[in-house]
Structure formats: C-alpha cells, structure tokens
Write a protein that holds these residues in place. Sequence first.
Motif, mmCIF file in Angstrom:
data_model
loop_
_atom_site.group_PDB
_atom_site.id
_atom_site.type_symbol
_atom_site.label_atom_id
_atom_site.label_comp_id
_atom_site.label_asym_id
_atom_site.label_seq_id
_atom_site.Cartn_x
_atom_site.Cartn_y
_atom_site.Cartn_z
ATOM 1 N N LYS A 1 -1.376 13.037 2.750
ATOM 2 C CA LYS A 1 -2.470 13.700 3.721
ATOM 3 C C LYS A 1 -1.789 14.529 4.793
ATOM 4 O O LYS A 1 -2.225 15.654 5.094
ATOM 5 N N GLN B 1 0.878 -1.258 -0.176
ATOM 6 C CA GLN B 1 0.065 -0.064 0.088
ATOM 7 C C GLN B 1 0.915 1.088 -0.017
ATOM 8 O O GLN B 1 1.872 1.239 0.541
ATOM 9 N N GLY B 2 0.592 2.383 -0.927
ATOM 10 C CA GLY B 2 1.262 3.599 -0.947
ATOM 11 C C GLY B 2 2.350 3.306 -1.822
ATOM 12 O O GLY B 2 2.988 4.352 -1.994
ATOM 13 N N ASN C 1 0.462 7.416 1.059
ATOM 14 C CA ASN C 1 -0.837 8.225 1.186
ATOM 15 C C ASN C 1 -0.901 8.920 2.661
ATOM 16 O O ASN C 1 -1.400 10.164 2.736
ATOM 17 N N HIS C 2 -0.410 8.328 3.558
ATOM 18 C CA HIS C 2 -0.288 9.127 4.881
ATOM 19 C C HIS C 2 0.418 10.245 4.953
ATOM 20 O O HIS C 2 0.234 11.484 5.126
#
Length: 223
Positions: free
Chosen positions: A196, A48-49, A192-193
């Motif tokens: 954001k 993920q990411g 992604n974190h």
Amino acid sequence: MQQLPLNIRLDQEVNFASYLIGKNHFLIDFLTHLKLDASELVFLWGEQGCGKSHLLQALGNRFSEVAFLPLQEPGLAPAMVDGMEQFSVVCIDDIQVIVGHKDWEEAIFHLYNRVKDRHGLLIITAELPPAELDIQLADLKSRLTAMTVFKVQPLSDNDKQVLLQQKAAAKGLALGSEVAQFMLSRSSRDLNHLMKALDELDTASLISQRKITVPFVKDVLGL
C-alpha cells in the motif's frame, strides 16, 4: 468460469512466478503440481502478510473452474458456500475470521464433506494452524486438523527488499536499495502495508513528477 461472491474477482496477473518463494520451496513445488483429480484437502497457515492470499489466487488462476471465498470481505453470509462443491477447486481465505460463529462453522463443515465426497480440491488458509484455532464445532476442527497442513514461511527483510524493488519496477518506478531499506527500517514490515505504501508513492510520484528518494518517502509516508 469462476464463481466469486459479490463483485470479487481473482487478479489474473497473480501467479506462482510472481511469488517470492523465500523458504517455501517445498510448498510451492507441492502447489504447482496439484491436479484436479488428486482429491487434495490442503490447509495453509502463516502470519498476516506472508502471501497466503497470493498463493490462493495463483492456484485459482491455474484452473478454469474455481470457487474463491475471501472471508475478510464484508457482507458475506454462510449461504454463499452452498453449491461451491460443484467447482473443481474451492479456495477459502482467512478462515480464522469465522471462528466462533456457529452458522459459519457448520456451513464450512458441510462444504468440506461435500468437496471430499466429490473428490475435489479444497484449500483453506488461516493465520494459525488448525489445532490452535478456537473452533467450537468439534467435527470441523477434526476435519481441518486432518488436512495436509503447511506453514507459509515469512520472508526475510532481504527478501522483502527484493520484492519491494520488483513490484516498483513492475510499476515503472526506480526504487533504489537505500530507499527500500529505509522503508523497511522506518515502517511496518507487513507486506500488505508495504504494498500500500508503494502504491501511495507511485501515485504521489506521478502527480509531482518527482523521483522516489528518501526525503520524498519521508514526505509522502510521514516517516
């Protein structure tokens, strides 16, 4: 023309030039040279990411007729794949989401066959390689494992720092190396974190009219 479920839209600013390649030179070369008449069936996997969704959208933006189905979106139904084979390019993001759901597995299986019969371009992504996905429909699993499979290599911390600073600069923010390194050392390294978090800093900086410093990052992100 683009067919997209619900109100989902491709981000027109996402392209291969804005993707930080890292160790994915061969993959990017392959994707940027895909042609509509190539009859290619491609499976991209990675943690993920790592940028799989970015690559799908970048590929979608290269062509005029694209069906894009991000399976992480809520409210989707298997019937949404009906007719997607009519498009030159079909992109399915995060197929691991539907693993174990018989109706979805059958829908993707039949879509795969229809795209192949029409000599279309099909790109599917997941967090695991097809052989490791717990797919119940054996025929679908065999189809996925027969695709051209690439692992999307994750970025190094140095690459992520460069990406953070590039994204910040695109927003008109000055993000120094010390601040970027602090974010990487104190928060999740998931891209992604991090993106954001950068959006939060951008908003807070505009409201407070303060520069982005380590103390500011600590205050805004609670680090």
